[in-house]
Enzyme design. Sequence first.
Site, short mmCIF file in Angstrom:
data_model
loop_
_atom_site.label_atom_id
_atom_site.label_comp_id
_atom_site.label_asym_id
_atom_site.label_seq_id
_atom_site.Cartn_x
_atom_site.Cartn_y
_atom_site.Cartn_z
N ASP A 1 24.50 -25.13 -40.08
CA ASP A 1 23.47 -25.61 -41.18
C ASP A 1 22.47 -24.81 -41.47
O ASP A 1 21.83 -23.90 -40.83
CB ASP A 1 22.83 -26.63 -40.19
CG ASP A 1 21.86 -27.71 -41.05
OD1 ASP A 1 22.66 -28.49 -41.66
OD2 ASP A 1 20.88 -27.49 -41.01
N HIS B 1 15.13 -21.61 -37.71
CA HIS B 1 15.62 -20.64 -36.66
C HIS B 1 14.81 -19.20 -36.55
O HIS B 1 14.03 -18.72 -35.91
CB HIS B 1 16.73 -20.64 -36.10
CG HIS B 1 17.16 -19.63 -35.00
ND1 HIS B 1 17.28 -20.02 -33.68
CD2 HIS B 1 17.40 -18.27 -34.96
CE1 HIS B 1 17.60 -18.80 -33.26
NE2 HIS B 1 17.66 -17.79 -33.64
N GLU B 2 14.98 -18.84 -37.89
CA GLU B 2 14.77 -17.29 -38.40
C GLU B 2 13.12 -17.47 -38.45
O GLU B 2 12.48 -16.52 -37.89
CB GLU B 2 15.42 -16.88 -39.59
CG GLU B 2 17.01 -16.72 -39.25
CD GLU B 2 17.51 -15.85 -38.04
OE1 GLU B 2 16.63 -15.15 -37.61
OE2 GLU B 2 18.57 -16.22 -37.62
N HIS C 1 11.40 -17.19 -35.27
CA HIS C 1 11.37 -15.66 -34.74
C HIS C 1 9.89 -15.07 -35.10
O HIS C 1 9.13 -14.23 -34.37
CB HIS C 1 12.47 -14.67 -34.98
CG HIS C 1 13.52 -15.10 -34.12
ND1 HIS C 1 13.68 -15.26 -32.78
CD2 HIS C 1 14.78 -15.19 -34.58
CE1 HIS C 1 15.04 -15.47 -32.40
NE2 HIS C 1 15.74 -15.62 -33.53
N ASP D 1 14.94 -15.63 -28.87
CA ASP D 1 16.09 -16.46 -28.63
C ASP D 1 16.19 -16.98 -27.23
O ASP D 1 15.75 -16.35 -26.24
CB ASP D 1 17.53 -15.64 -29.02
CG ASP D 1 17.80 -15.39 -30.38
OD1 ASP D 1 17.64 -16.42 -31.05
OD2 ASP D 1 18.36 -14.45 -30.63
#
Length: 390
Positions: A108, A115-116, A119, A125
Site C-alpha cells: 500500500d 512508514h518511511e 523513520h 523498524d
Amino acid sequence: MFRRQLLRTALAVLVATLAAAGVQLTTGAPAAAVRTVYYDASRTGEFRTNFDQAAQIWNSRVSTVRLQPGTPASITIYVDDGWPRAQPTGLGSGRIWMGRTAVNQGYDRNRIAAHELGHILGLPDRRTGLCSDLMSGSSAPVSCRNANPSTAEASRVNSLFAGTLAPPASTTYTWSGASDIGPTVVGGRPATENYPFMVYVSGCTGTLIKANWAVTAKHCSTPSSVRVGSVNRTSGGTVVRVTRAVNHPSVDVKLLQLASSVSYAPAPIPTTSSAVGTATRIIGWGQTCARPGCGSAPAVANELDTSIVADSRCSGINGPYEICTNNTSGACYGDSGGPQVRRVNGAWNVIGATSRAGNNNSTCATGPSIYVDLPSIRSWINTQVGGLLV
C-alpha cells in the site's frame, strides 16, 4: 450550589473572552512546544499525494511535531525504481526514497509513505509481522492497508520530540525486510534502481547477458537455480533452473545456461571496457562488513560508484583480460561474479565480473579489486551462448 454554578459560568465566559483577545490562561504545567518539520515531496512524481496524506495521518495522531510541506525542508523525498528506504540524519531530518519495487509487488502506497516518515520521526523498524504496527513494514502481509501508527508508536514520537527520549542512532532503513541495512559492496548504498539484469547465484552474484544465459565467477559453485530480475535475493523476479555451466579456460568466468528464457533485459557487453579513469558502478549481494565471515549478505543488492584505475595498482593482474578497479570502498564476499557496469549511450553495459582482491588481502576494501574484462572475451562468450549478444 446556585452560587458555585454562577461562578463557574462567569469564569468560563472570562476565559473565552481572554482567549478571543489572544490571552492564554495557564492552569497547570505548560504544554510542550510543537515543532514544525517541513518536507519537500516535489520530486516524488505520482506518489506526492501519498506523502501529503501520510503527513496528515501523523499530524492527526501526534501532538509534539507537525509535518508541513514547504521549504527550506529538513525532509527531502525522492522516487526511484528500487526499494523504499529512509536515511535519517537527525530527529525530524533526512532523506526518503519512494521505491516502485514495493508498490509493484502490491504494498500500500500510503502505508509505505507513513512508514518511511516514521523513520525520520525517530522510529526504527519493528518487524513484528502485525498489520496494526506501522513500523512492521514489509513483515506484514502485502494485503495490509493500515497506514496509521499504533498508540505506542505515536506515543514514542511524542516523547522523542518532547525531549524525554533520546532518538536512535542514524542508519539506513529499507522496506525490503533486510533490517537496518548498512553499506554493502563495502561503503556502498542500497540499489537505487531495480536492475533487470541482476542474477542471484546462491552466495554469489551474476549478470544476465542473454535471455537464457548469465555470467558469474568460475570460483563460485554452480547452483541448481538462480533468481533473475530482482535486486532482492529473497523475492521478486523469476527463479529459473540452471541446466549447464561453462567455465572459461583461463580467466575467472563461468557461464550459466538457464532452462528457459526470461523477459528481463540483459546487460549488453560492449566491445571495449574503456580507459583508466572511466566511471563505473559495481553491484552485488556481498556481506556488509570487511573481514571474512563478519556478517551475512543483505537481502537487497548494494551499489557503489567507482572507476577504472591503472593495472599497476593491482597485484597479479592479467592485464589484457582483467580490470583493476578502485576499491577503497568496494566488493566483498558474496559479490563474486557480480557486474561492473558503465553507461553507454545512457544505458548500463556490463564490462566486468567480480573476481578477487587486487592486493592479496583477505579484508575487503583495503585496496583495488580485480574484475574479469568481459569485452576482452566477448567473442568466446558469443560462441558459447550461440551468438546474438546484445
